[in-house]
Scaffold this motif. Sequence first.
Motif, mmCIF file in Angstrom:
data_model
loop_
_atom_site.group_PDB
_atom_site.id
_atom_site.type_symbol
_atom_site.label_atom_id
_atom_site.label_comp_id
_atom_site.label_asym_id
_atom_site.label_seq_id
_atom_site.Cartn_x
_atom_site.Cartn_y
_atom_site.Cartn_z
ATOM 1 N N SER A 163 13.441 -1.694 21.220
ATOM 2 C CA SER A 163 13.672 -1.115 19.903
ATOM 3 C C SER A 163 13.361 -2.152 18.822
ATOM 4 C CB SER A 163 15.123 -0.651 19.785
ATOM 5 O OG SER A 163 16.017 -1.720 20.058
ATOM 6 N N PRO A 164 12.945 -1.679 17.649
ATOM 7 C CA PRO A 164 12.711 -2.618 16.555
ATOM 8 C C PRO A 164 14.018 -3.333 16.196
ATOM 9 C CG PRO A 164 11.827 -0.448 16.025
ATOM 10 C CD PRO A 164 12.651 -0.304 17.266
ATOM 11 N N LEU A 165 13.925 -4.588 15.851
ATOM 12 C CA LEU A 165 15.114 -5.360 15.504
ATOM 13 C C LEU A 165 15.702 -4.885 14.187
ATOM 14 C CD1 LEU A 165 16.965 -7.578 16.459
ATOM 15 C CD2 LEU A 165 15.510 -9.221 15.283
ATOM 16 N N GLU A 166 14.823 -4.637 13.214
ATOM 17 C CA GLU A 166 15.299 -4.180 11.912
ATOM 18 C C GLU A 166 14.173 -3.502 11.157
ATOM 19 O OE1 GLU A 166 14.787 -8.155 9.300
ATOM 20 O OE2 GLU A 166 16.445 -8.186 10.717
ATOM 21 N N GLY A 167 14.508 -2.564 10.330
ATOM 22 C CA GLY A 167 13.541 -1.973 9.408
ATOM 23 C C GLY A 167 12.448 -1.124 10.016
ATOM 24 N N GLY A 168 12.558 -0.661 11.214
ATOM 25 C CA GLY A 168 11.544 0.205 11.804
ATOM 26 C C GLY A 168 10.454 -0.556 12.519
ATOM 27 N N ILE A 169 9.555 0.176 13.120
ATOM 28 C CA ILE A 169 8.493 -0.387 13.933
ATOM 29 C C ILE A 169 7.564 -1.262 13.089
ATOM 30 C CG2 ILE A 169 6.971 1.599 13.690
ATOM 31 C CD1 ILE A 169 6.271 1.189 16.681
ATOM 32 N N ALA A 170 7.091 -2.355 13.692
ATOM 33 C CA ALA A 170 6.203 -3.287 12.995
ATOM 34 C C ALA A 170 4.892 -2.604 12.624
ATOM 35 C CB ALA A 170 5.930 -4.499 13.875
ATOM 36 N N GLN A 171 4.487 -2.775 11.370
ATOM 37 C CA GLN A 171 3.219 -2.221 10.902
ATOM 38 C C GLN A 171 2.523 -3.242 10.017
ATOM 39 O OE1 GLN A 171 3.473 1.615 9.076
ATOM 40 N NE2 GLN A 171 4.361 2.555 10.875
ATOM 41 N N ALA A 172 1.224 -3.114 9.949
ATOM 42 C CA ALA A 172 0.425 -4.002 9.115
ATOM 43 C C ALA A 172 -0.526 -3.157 8.278
ATOM 44 C CB ALA A 172 -0.368 -4.972 9.991
ATOM 45 N N ASP A 173 -1.107 -3.763 7.247
ATOM 46 C CA ASP A 173 -2.117 -3.074 6.454
ATOM 47 C C ASP A 173 -3.351 -2.837 7.311
ATOM 48 O OD1 ASP A 173 -0.491 -3.145 4.217
ATOM 49 O OD2 ASP A 173 -1.351 -5.026 3.476
ATOM 50 N N ALA A 174 -4.123 -1.829 6.982
ATOM 51 C CA ALA A 174 -5.374 -1.569 7.681
ATOM 52 C C ALA A 174 -6.287 -2.789 7.532
ATOM 53 C CB ALA A 174 -6.044 -0.320 7.125
ATOM 54 N N GLU A 175 -7.055 -3.065 8.559
ATOM 55 C CA GLU A 175 -7.942 -4.235 8.583
ATOM 56 C C GLU A 175 -9.195 -4.016 7.730
ATOM 57 O OE1 GLU A 175 -7.536 -7.172 10.188
ATOM 58 O OE2 GLU A 175 -5.604 -6.607 11.066
ATOM 59 N N ASN A 176 -9.761 -5.099 7.220
ATOM 60 C CA ASN A 176 -11.012 -5.085 6.487
ATOM 61 C C ASN A 176 -12.151 -5.170 7.499
ATOM 62 O OD1 ASN A 176 -13.330 -5.856 5.037
ATOM 63 N ND2 ASN A 176 -12.080 -6.755 3.428
ATOM 64 N N LEU A 177 -13.144 -4.338 7.370
ATOM 65 C CA LEU A 177 -14.266 -4.294 8.322
ATOM 66 C C LEU A 177 -15.324 -5.361 8.070
ATOM 67 C CD1 LEU A 177 -14.802 -0.422 8.531
ATOM 68 C CD2 LEU A 177 -13.640 -1.908 10.171
ATOM 69 N N ASP A 178 -15.271 -6.032 6.918
ATOM 70 C CA ASP A 178 -16.289 -7.030 6.587
ATOM 71 C C ASP A 178 -16.431 -8.067 7.702
ATOM 72 O OD1 ASP A 178 -16.627 -5.738 4.190
ATOM 73 O OD2 ASP A 178 -15.487 -7.208 3.008
ATOM 74 N N GLY A 179 -17.680 -8.286 8.117
ATOM 75 C CA GLY A 179 -17.977 -9.290 9.129
ATOM 76 C C GLY A 179 -17.818 -8.795 10.561
ATOM 77 N N PHE A 180 -17.383 -7.544 10.740
ATOM 78 C CA PHE A 180 -17.158 -7.025 12.092
ATOM 79 C C PHE A 180 -18.109 -5.898 12.473
ATOM 80 C CE2 PHE A 180 -13.101 -8.895 10.936
ATOM 81 C CZ PHE A 180 -12.812 -9.654 12.075
ATOM 82 N N VAL A 181 -18.848 -5.375 11.508
ATOM 83 C CA VAL A 181 -19.668 -4.198 11.774
ATOM 84 C C VAL A 181 -21.084 -4.431 11.267
ATOM 85 C CG1 VAL A 181 -19.930 -1.711 11.323
ATOM 86 C CG2 VAL A 181 -17.645 -2.710 11.467
ATOM 87 N N SER A 182 -22.066 -4.016 12.070
ATOM 88 C CA SER A 182 -23.458 -3.976 11.619
ATOM 89 C C SER A 182 -24.014 -2.633 12.056
ATOM 90 C CB SER A 182 -24.258 -5.144 12.191
ATOM 91 O OG SER A 182 -24.278 -5.059 13.611
#
Length: 185
Positions: A163-182
């Motif tokens: 279970s999450p320790l506090e404040g709900g499940i860990a989430q992050a901002d969506a990733e930037n695609l720069d440098g990963f896609v051609s």
Amino acid sequence: MQALDLLLHRRSSKKFGETAPTSKQLEQILQAGLRAPDHGKLKPYRFVVIEKSGMPQLCEHFKSAVEEFEMGEERLKKAEKLANQAPMIIGVVAKLDHTIAKVPAWEQMITAGCAGYGIQLAANALGFDTVWISNKWINGSALRSAFGCQENDKIIGLIMLGSPLEGGIAQADAENLDGFVSYIK
């Protein structure tokens, strides 16, 4: 949690509350792991569930790995912390068959990795935090023996969940695609 939202915002967390999945939730989590992309329908993986009551044994296996690989005193302390960090751990073992030319061992390993990721995503979707650990901990002879590994088997990770320790499940901002896609157009 919506599937796309989960995929865009999930992140690992090493901080867990005391609640592990129920038996029904665990079954769903493991079923999700079985849905990994699988060339040849080999299911080249298996899972080992370590519940809270098994953590002392896991700690001993970690300590054994510290000695086996001469990892030092600091890692001995970390072994105890790791073994008591989450209320449940799922080991993912790749069952590699090097004799199948159509599906080489590297592809079987990727399938096992996808099964592990499926486990993580399902646990996250059910409201649990997860983190995947590896390093030398998973290569120790004692852990391999406890997991019933054959010579060609490879423990690819231990997925900690709870279970999450506090404040709900860990989430992050969506990733930037720069440098990963051609593109090829």
